[in-house]
Scaffold this motif. Structure first.
Motif, mmCIF file in Angstrom:
data_model
loop_
_atom_site.group_PDB
_atom_site.id
_atom_site.type_symbol
_atom_site.label_atom_id
_atom_site.label_comp_id
_atom_site.label_asym_id
_atom_site.label_seq_id
_atom_site.Cartn_x
_atom_site.Cartn_y
_atom_site.Cartn_z
ATOM 1 N N ARG A 126 10.249 5.232 0.597
ATOM 2 C CA ARG A 126 11.397 5.196 -0.324
ATOM 3 C C ARG A 126 11.269 6.285 -1.391
ATOM 4 O O ARG A 126 12.258 6.906 -1.766
ATOM 5 C CB ARG A 126 11.530 3.821 -0.946
ATOM 6 C CG ARG A 126 11.881 2.771 0.125
ATOM 7 C CD ARG A 126 12.172 1.455 -0.460
ATOM 8 N NE ARG A 126 13.629 1.397 -0.632
ATOM 9 C CZ ARG A 126 14.233 0.416 -1.242
ATOM 10 N NH1 ARG A 126 13.542 -0.565 -1.760
ATOM 11 N NH2 ARG A 126 15.537 0.405 -1.350
ATOM 12 N N LEU A 127 10.058 6.482 -1.915
ATOM 13 C CA LEU A 127 9.861 7.526 -2.921
ATOM 14 C C LEU A 127 10.136 8.909 -2.328
ATOM 15 O O LEU A 127 10.789 9.749 -2.957
ATOM 16 C CB LEU A 127 8.434 7.466 -3.487
ATOM 17 C CG LEU A 127 8.094 6.233 -4.323
ATOM 18 C CD1 LEU A 127 6.589 6.167 -4.592
ATOM 19 C CD2 LEU A 127 8.872 6.231 -5.626
ATOM 20 N N LEU A 128 9.688 9.134 -1.111
ATOM 21 C CA LEU A 128 9.942 10.420 -0.457
ATOM 22 C C LEU A 128 11.418 10.570 -0.095
ATOM 23 O O LEU A 128 11.979 11.667 -0.185
ATOM 24 C CB LEU A 128 9.066 10.567 0.784
ATOM 25 C CG LEU A 128 7.578 10.755 0.499
ATOM 26 C CD1 LEU A 128 6.770 10.657 1.790
ATOM 27 C CD2 LEU A 128 7.324 12.096 -0.191
ATOM 28 N N ARG A 163 7.524 5.358 11.347
ATOM 29 C CA ARG A 163 7.919 3.969 11.603
ATOM 30 C C ARG A 163 8.702 3.325 10.456
ATOM 31 O O ARG A 163 9.167 2.198 10.595
ATOM 32 C CB ARG A 163 6.678 3.131 11.873
ATOM 33 C CG ARG A 163 5.987 3.516 13.133
ATOM 34 C CD ARG A 163 4.707 2.728 13.302
ATOM 35 N NE ARG A 163 3.989 3.199 14.462
ATOM 36 C CZ ARG A 163 3.701 2.462 15.508
ATOM 37 N NH1 ARG A 163 4.045 1.199 15.532
ATOM 38 N NH2 ARG A 163 3.051 2.965 16.522
ATOM 39 N N ALA A 164 8.841 4.012 9.350
ATOM 40 C CA ALA A 164 9.492 3.430 8.169
ATOM 41 C C ALA A 164 10.944 3.054 8.477
ATOM 42 O O ALA A 164 11.706 3.871 8.992
ATOM 43 C CB ALA A 164 9.449 4.410 7.000
ATOM 44 N N PRO A 165 11.330 1.816 8.139
ATOM 45 C CA PRO A 165 12.707 1.408 8.377
ATOM 46 C C PRO A 165 13.685 1.986 7.357
ATOM 47 O O PRO A 165 14.873 2.115 7.632
ATOM 48 C CB PRO A 165 12.649 -0.115 8.266
ATOM 49 C CG PRO A 165 11.476 -0.389 7.382
ATOM 50 C CD PRO A 165 10.496 0.733 7.631
ATOM 51 N N GLU A 166 13.199 2.331 6.180
ATOM 52 C CA GLU A 166 14.076 2.810 5.101
ATOM 53 C C GLU A 166 13.383 3.916 4.322
ATOM 54 O O GLU A 166 12.301 3.677 3.788
ATOM 55 C CB GLU A 166 14.400 1.638 4.177
ATOM 56 C CG GLU A 166 15.317 1.954 3.035
ATOM 57 C CD GLU A 166 16.757 2.243 3.483
ATOM 58 O OE1 GLU A 166 17.409 3.020 2.798
ATOM 59 O OE2 GLU A 166 17.210 1.716 4.501
ATOM 60 N N GLY A 211 0.840 -1.189 0.000
ATOM 61 C CA GLY A 211 0.000 0.000 0.000
ATOM 62 C C GLY A 211 0.877 1.242 0.000
ATOM 63 O O GLY A 211 2.112 1.159 0.047
ATOM 64 N N PRO A 212 0.263 2.413 -0.029
ATOM 65 C CA PRO A 212 1.048 3.646 -0.043
ATOM 66 C C PRO A 212 1.898 3.838 1.214
ATOM 67 O O PRO A 212 2.968 4.434 1.152
ATOM 68 C CB PRO A 212 0.000 4.748 -0.183
ATOM 69 C CG PRO A 212 -1.290 4.131 0.188
ATOM 70 C CD PRO A 212 -1.170 2.670 -0.089
ATOM 71 N N GLU A 213 1.442 3.297 2.338
ATOM 72 C CA GLU A 213 2.210 3.446 3.579
ATOM 73 C C GLU A 213 3.592 2.812 3.464
ATOM 74 O O GLU A 213 4.552 3.290 4.067
ATOM 75 C CB GLU A 213 1.457 2.809 4.769
ATOM 76 C CG GLU A 213 0.174 3.490 5.137
ATOM 77 C CD GLU A 213 -1.023 3.012 4.311
ATOM 78 O OE1 GLU A 213 -0.849 2.134 3.421
ATOM 79 O OE2 GLU A 213 -2.125 3.520 4.547
ATOM 80 N N GLN A 214 3.707 1.735 2.684
ATOM 81 C CA GLN A 214 4.998 1.075 2.506
ATOM 82 C C GLN A 214 5.770 1.630 1.313
ATOM 83 O O GLN A 214 7.001 1.620 1.316
ATOM 84 C CB GLN A 214 4.806 -0.437 2.314
ATOM 85 C CG GLN A 214 4.236 -1.165 3.517
ATOM 86 C CD GLN A 214 2.724 -1.021 3.627
ATOM 87 O OE1 GLN A 214 2.021 -0.871 2.636
ATOM 88 N NE2 GLN A 214 2.223 -1.035 4.847
ATOM 89 N N ALA A 215 5.074 2.099 0.285
ATOM 90 C CA ALA A 215 5.741 2.590 -0.928
ATOM 91 C C ALA A 215 6.255 4.023 -0.773
ATOM 92 O O ALA A 215 7.301 4.376 -1.320
ATOM 93 C CB ALA A 215 4.784 2.510 -2.118
#
Length: 148
Positions: free
Chosen positions: A20-22, A51-54, A13-17
């Motif tokens: 990295r794009l940002l 919370r994003a790891p990367e 979903g957008p929460e995971q994508a």
């Protein structure tokens, strides 16, 4: 006219994508606006970026935090650009009054949702007719693959 990339989400979903794009947006020295469908999605994206790891650090803000001029990434449910962001990330077929005011627009849509897919196709046709430069990216196991 804006450079518009359509990002067909098939694996996340957008929460995971978005992280990295940002992250790549900030690496390029650009500021971004993330446009959500409502305040609930604003809160979900805000939490996902914390919370994003990367990448491990994505400085961002929302109206709840204030000071948009200090935020390299602004998350909102409004058609606004208070941080001067030149990159716009659109989620869930949210409207935008004038995509040409942005250098780049990223349209993220759920490829497993038939109404979202149909809305992305309508937006593609409309923005193509307006003269925007369009590209299409499909999410694959190894990352994004340009398909058009």
């Amino acid at each position: 006219m804006a450079e518009v990339g359509f990002y067909h989400l098939t694996r996340t979903g957008p929460e995971q994508a978005l992280p990295r794009l940002l992250g790549r947006t900030l690496e390029a020295g650009k500021r971004a606006v993330v446009r959500c469908r409502d305040e609930e999605q604003v809160r979900a994206i805000d939490e996902a970026l914390w919370r994003a790891p990367e990448p491990p650090w994505l400085p961002h803000g929302t109206a709840a935090l204030g000071f948009p001029e200090l935020q390299p990434v602004w998350i909102t449910a409004d058609d606004e650009q208070p941080n001067g962001g030149s990159f716009l990330f659109l989620l869930d077929d949210v409207p935008v009054s004038d995509p040409a005011r942005f250098e780049r627009v990223f349209v993220l849509f759920d490829g497993n949702d038939d109404p979202a897919l149909a809305a992305a196709r309508r937006r593609w046709a409309s923005w193509r007719d307006e003269g925007h430069a369009l590209t299409y990216w499909r999410q694959e196991a190894g990352g994004w693959v340009r398909a058009a």
